[in-house]
Design an enzyme around this catalytic site. Structure first.
Site, PDB file in Angstrom:
ATOM      1  N   GLU A 189       0.818  -1.209   0.000  1.00  0.00           N
ATOM      2  CA  GLU A 189       0.000   0.000   0.000  1.00  0.00           C
ATOM      3  C   GLU A 189       0.855   1.264   0.000  1.00  0.00           C
ATOM      4  OE1 GLU A 189      -3.969  -1.693   2.229  1.00  0.00           O
ATOM      5  OE2 GLU A 189      -2.440  -0.748   3.453  1.00  0.00           O
ATOM      6  N   CYS A 223       3.454   8.435   1.611  1.00  0.00           N
ATOM      7  CA  CYS A 223       3.947   7.456   2.572  1.00  0.00           C
ATOM      8  C   CYS A 223       4.147   6.145   1.808  1.00  0.00           C
ATOM      9  CB  CYS A 223       2.890   7.326   3.666  1.00  0.00           C
ATOM     10  SG  CYS A 223       3.234   6.057   4.859  1.00  0.00           S
ATOM     11  N   CYS A 250       6.531  -7.299   7.171  1.00  0.00           N
ATOM     12  CA  CYS A 250       7.670  -6.861   7.977  1.00  0.00           C
ATOM     13  C   CYS A 250       8.050  -7.977   8.929  1.00  0.00           C
ATOM     14  CB  CYS A 250       7.311  -5.605   8.768  1.00  0.00           C
ATOM     15  SG  CYS A 250       8.694  -4.953   9.743  1.00  0.00           S
ATOM     16  N   CYS A 265       6.464  -6.156  15.651  1.00  0.00           N
ATOM     17  CA  CYS A 265       5.821  -5.295  16.651  1.00  0.00           C
ATOM     18  C   CYS A 265       4.347  -5.712  16.702  1.00  0.00           C
ATOM     19  CB  CYS A 265       5.935  -3.829  16.254  1.00  0.00           C
ATOM     20  SG  CYS A 265       7.632  -3.336  15.892  1.00  0.00           S
ATOM     21  N   CYS A 304       1.230  -3.591  15.412  1.00  0.00           N
ATOM     22  CA  CYS A 304       1.272  -3.101  14.033  1.00  0.00           C
ATOM     23  C   CYS A 304       0.672  -4.136  13.080  1.00  0.00           C
ATOM     24  CB  CYS A 304       2.720  -2.803  13.660  1.00  0.00           C
ATOM     25  SG  CYS A 304       2.979  -2.515  11.898  1.00  0.00           S
ATOM     26  N   SER A 323      10.865   5.071  15.825  1.00  0.00           N
ATOM     27  CA  SER A 323       9.631   4.651  16.482  1.00  0.00           C
ATOM     28  C   SER A 323       9.957   4.174  17.883  1.00  0.00           C
ATOM     29  CB  SER A 323       8.973   3.542  15.659  1.00  0.00           C
ATOM     30  OG  SER A 323       8.686   4.033  14.370  1.00  0.00           O
ATOM     31  N   LEU A 324       9.877   5.084  18.826  1.00  0.00           N
ATOM     32  CA  LEU A 324      10.332   4.803  20.183  1.00  0.00           C
ATOM     33  C   LEU A 324       9.248   4.063  20.984  1.00  0.00           C
ATOM     34  CD1 LEU A 324      13.055   5.497  21.469  1.00  0.00           C
ATOM     35  CD2 LEU A 324      11.990   7.500  22.496  1.00  0.00           C
ATOM     36  N   CYS A 334      -1.195   6.235   7.846  1.00  0.00           N
ATOM     37  CA  CYS A 334       0.166   5.853   7.535  1.00  0.00           C
ATOM     38  C   CYS A 334       0.727   5.078   8.716  1.00  0.00           C
ATOM     39  CB  CYS A 334       0.921   7.157   7.350  1.00  0.00           C
ATOM     40  SG  CYS A 334       2.463   6.989   6.583  1.00  0.00           S
TER      41      CYS A 334
HETATM   42  N1  SAH Z   1       9.010   0.041  10.214  1.00  0.00           N
HETATM   43  C1  SAH Z   1       9.158   1.445  10.349  1.00  0.00           C
HETATM   44  C2  SAH Z   1       8.308   2.251   9.412  1.00  0.00           C
HETATM   45  C3  SAH Z   1       6.904   1.761   9.145  1.00  0.00           C
HETATM   46  S1  SAH Z   1       5.807   1.837  10.515  1.00  0.00           S
HETATM   47  C4  SAH Z   1       8.907   1.845  11.785  1.00  0.00           C
HETATM   48  O1  SAH Z   1       8.449   1.030  12.557  1.00  0.00           O
HETATM   49  O2  SAH Z   1       9.238   2.975  12.109  1.00  0.00           O
HETATM   50  C5  SAH Z   1       5.452   3.597  10.593  1.00  0.00           C
HETATM   51  C6  SAH Z   1       4.979   4.073  11.944  1.00  0.00           C
HETATM   52  O3  SAH Z   1       3.660   3.583  12.252  1.00  0.00           O
HETATM   53  C7  SAH Z   1       5.857   3.591  13.084  1.00  0.00           C
HETATM   54  O4  SAH Z   1       6.104   4.675  13.947  1.00  0.00           O
HETATM   55  C8  SAH Z   1       5.004   2.549  13.738  1.00  0.00           C
HETATM   56  O5  SAH Z   1       5.372   2.314  15.068  1.00  0.00           O
HETATM   57  C9  SAH Z   1       3.634   3.142  13.591  1.00  0.00           C
HETATM   58  N2  SAH Z   1       2.539   2.213  13.813  1.00  0.00           N
HETATM   59  C10 SAH Z   1       2.487   0.907  13.502  1.00  0.00           C
HETATM   60  N3  SAH Z   1       1.307   0.382  13.869  1.00  0.00           N
HETATM   61  C11 SAH Z   1       0.582   1.372  14.392  1.00  0.00           C
HETATM   62  C12 SAH Z   1      -0.721   1.456  14.941  1.00  0.00           C
HETATM   63  N4  SAH Z   1      -1.511   0.380  15.019  1.00  0.00           N
HETATM   64  N5  SAH Z   1      -1.142   2.641  15.411  1.00  0.00           N
HETATM   65  C13 SAH Z   1      -0.346   3.736  15.324  1.00  0.00           C
HETATM   66  N6  SAH Z   1       0.899   3.733  14.820  1.00  0.00           N
HETATM   67  C14 SAH Z   1       1.359   2.550  14.356  1.00  0.00           C
HETATM   68 FE1  SF4 Z   2       7.612  -3.438  11.105  1.00  0.00          FE
HETATM   69 FE2  SF4 Z   2       7.453  -0.839  11.713  1.00  0.00          FE
HETATM   70 FE3  SF4 Z   2       5.297  -2.449  11.933  1.00  0.00          FE
HETATM   71 FE4  SF4 Z   2       7.314  -2.715  13.654  1.00  0.00          FE
HETATM   72  S1  SF4 Z   2       5.994  -0.922  13.406  1.00  0.00           S
HETATM   73  S2  SF4 Z   2       6.270  -4.393  12.613  1.00  0.00           S
HETATM   74  S3  SF4 Z   2       9.061  -2.286  12.339  1.00  0.00           S
HETATM   75  S4  SF4 Z   2       6.370  -1.921  10.056  1.00  0.00           S
END
Ligand code: SAH
Ligand code: SF4
Length: 339
Positions: free
Chosen positions: A88, A101, A108, A112, A115, A208-209, A327
């Site tokens: 996407e 984006c 991935c 996490c 996500c 992404s902390l 995004c």
């Molecule tokens: N893998 C990379 C970039 C893609 S994810 C990363 O993790 O940074 C992009 C952003 O979306 C990251 O900050 C991730 O933590 C956040 N994200 C993922 N799932 C989410 C959710 N369910 N709600 C809000 N933010 C989310």
């Molecule tokens: Fe991958 Fe980023 Fe999602 Fe974590 S938040 S599973 S690193 S896409």
């Protein structure tokens, strides 16, 4: 190989029977006008047909769906790749400045749990052309190259480093997007951040902390067990010093998990000395994770607390949630990609 995987030298090879200026014409069509060979009316008909029929300049992305929300301000594409995998891309327009984006991988591997992409598992890395074409197609849809590109779609960009970096160079050199308008978002792959610090182009780094202590971060972001906060923050600091660019931290607010006063204090302890910007976004609920996003009132008070502690913090509007386009929580409507 597809349209935006081809280098200029490879294109010259494809056009070796043509006058040399044809290479510039096709390149300008691809990167300047954002069109395919079939639309390049500057080319003689026979050449246009030959290029359009060949595999070398075929598009990498087949549009499955394009959904629009926010009264047209947000668009999300679901694309099918040549091997049937799906990814996407999201386009957001703010005050006539567009941000695209992009996805960097199919699924991935970072796992996490909150996500949607992580829940789907890992498929494969995207090629340079598959990444660049996302930006081009979004640009073509709005009749103009977007101002900003963020690697916040599906996948972990620093786990697909060589292709992501070549794509960044292509976006910069050939599409003309400035490095300060390109943001790489990472879950915290320390060697990747260090490598990024050595590159010539000063792109923005977003980390992404989500948690400011190892106990909680180990649980939310499993890669933290391999690259704990201490190492991650040292790499972030090195990046900031090498590039002179402001760092940003992403923080998905989860009710009762990382949205309390003590979480804000812990985060401020990290963000203030680094001069980092904090992007807050309430967690978007996903089927595979029980935590819910913090309520708007809690989001505001968390932000206010950060600001009172000296942190530059903003709340990212949760755009396009009604079409599941926010995004960073893209799933391509897929189930698990890998066991
Ligand atoms: N893998 C990379 C970039 C893609 S994810 C990363 O993790 O940074 C992009 C952003 O979306 C990251 O900050 C991730 O933590 C956040 N994200 C993922 N799932 C989410 C959710 N369910 N709600 C809000 N933010 C989310
Ligand atoms: Fe991958 Fe980023 Fe999602 Fe974590 S938040 S599973 S690193 S896409």
């Amino acid at each position: 190989m597809a349209r935006y995987d081809v280098s200029r030298a490879e294109l010259a090879g494809l056009l070796s029977d043509q006058p040399r200026y044809r290479v510039d014409q096709v390149w300008e069509g691809l990167y300047g006008q954002l069109i395919g060979p079939e639309e390049m009316t500057t080319l003689p008909r026979a050449l246009r047909d030959r290029l359009a029929a060949g595999r070398e300049l075929a598009p990498a992305l087949g549009e499955v769906t394009c959904s629009v929300s926010d009264r047209g301000a947000t668009r999300k594409w679901l694309w099918e790749l040549a091997d049937g995998a799906r990814i996407e891309t999201v386009l957001m327009e703010y005050d006539r400045r567009a941000t695209v984006c992009v996805s960097s991988q199919v699924g991935c591997a970072m796992g996490c749990g909150f996500c949607a992409t992580g829940q789907a598992g890992f498929g494969r890395n995207l090629s340079v052309g598959e990444i660049v074409e996302q930006v081009v197609r979004a640009g073509a849809a709005r009749a103009g190259r977007p101002a900003n590109v963020v690697f916040m779609g599906m996948g972990e960009p620093l786990a697909n480093y060589p292709r992501v970096w070549s794509a960044v160079e292509r976006l910069h050199d050939d599409l003309g997007i400035s490095a300060r308008h390109i943001t790489v978002s990472t879950v915290g792959i320390v060697p990747g951040i260090r490598r990024l610090a050595g590159e010539a182009l000063p792109v923005n780094l977003a980390v992404s902390l989500h948690a400011a202590n190892d106990g909680l971060r180990d649980r939310l972001v499993p890669i933290n067990r391999r690259y704990p906060l201490r190492d991650l923050l040292a790499a972030c600091d090195a990046y900031r010093r090498a590039k002179g660019r402001r760092l940003s931290f992403e923080w998905a607010l989860m009710a009762g998990v990382n949205d309390r006063a003590e979480d804000a204090a812990e985060l401020a302890d990290i963000a203030v000395p680094m001069g980092a910007h904090v992007n807050l976004i309430p967690l978007n609920p996903t089927p595979g994770w029980a935590d819910t996003g913090s309520a708007p009132r809690v989001v505001r008070s968390f932000r206010d607390r950060l600001v009172s502690l000296g942190v530059n913090a903003t709340v990212r509007r949760n755009r396009g949630t009604e079409i599941d386009a926010a995004c960073g929580q893209l799933a391509a409507g897929a189930g698990r990609l890998a066991g």
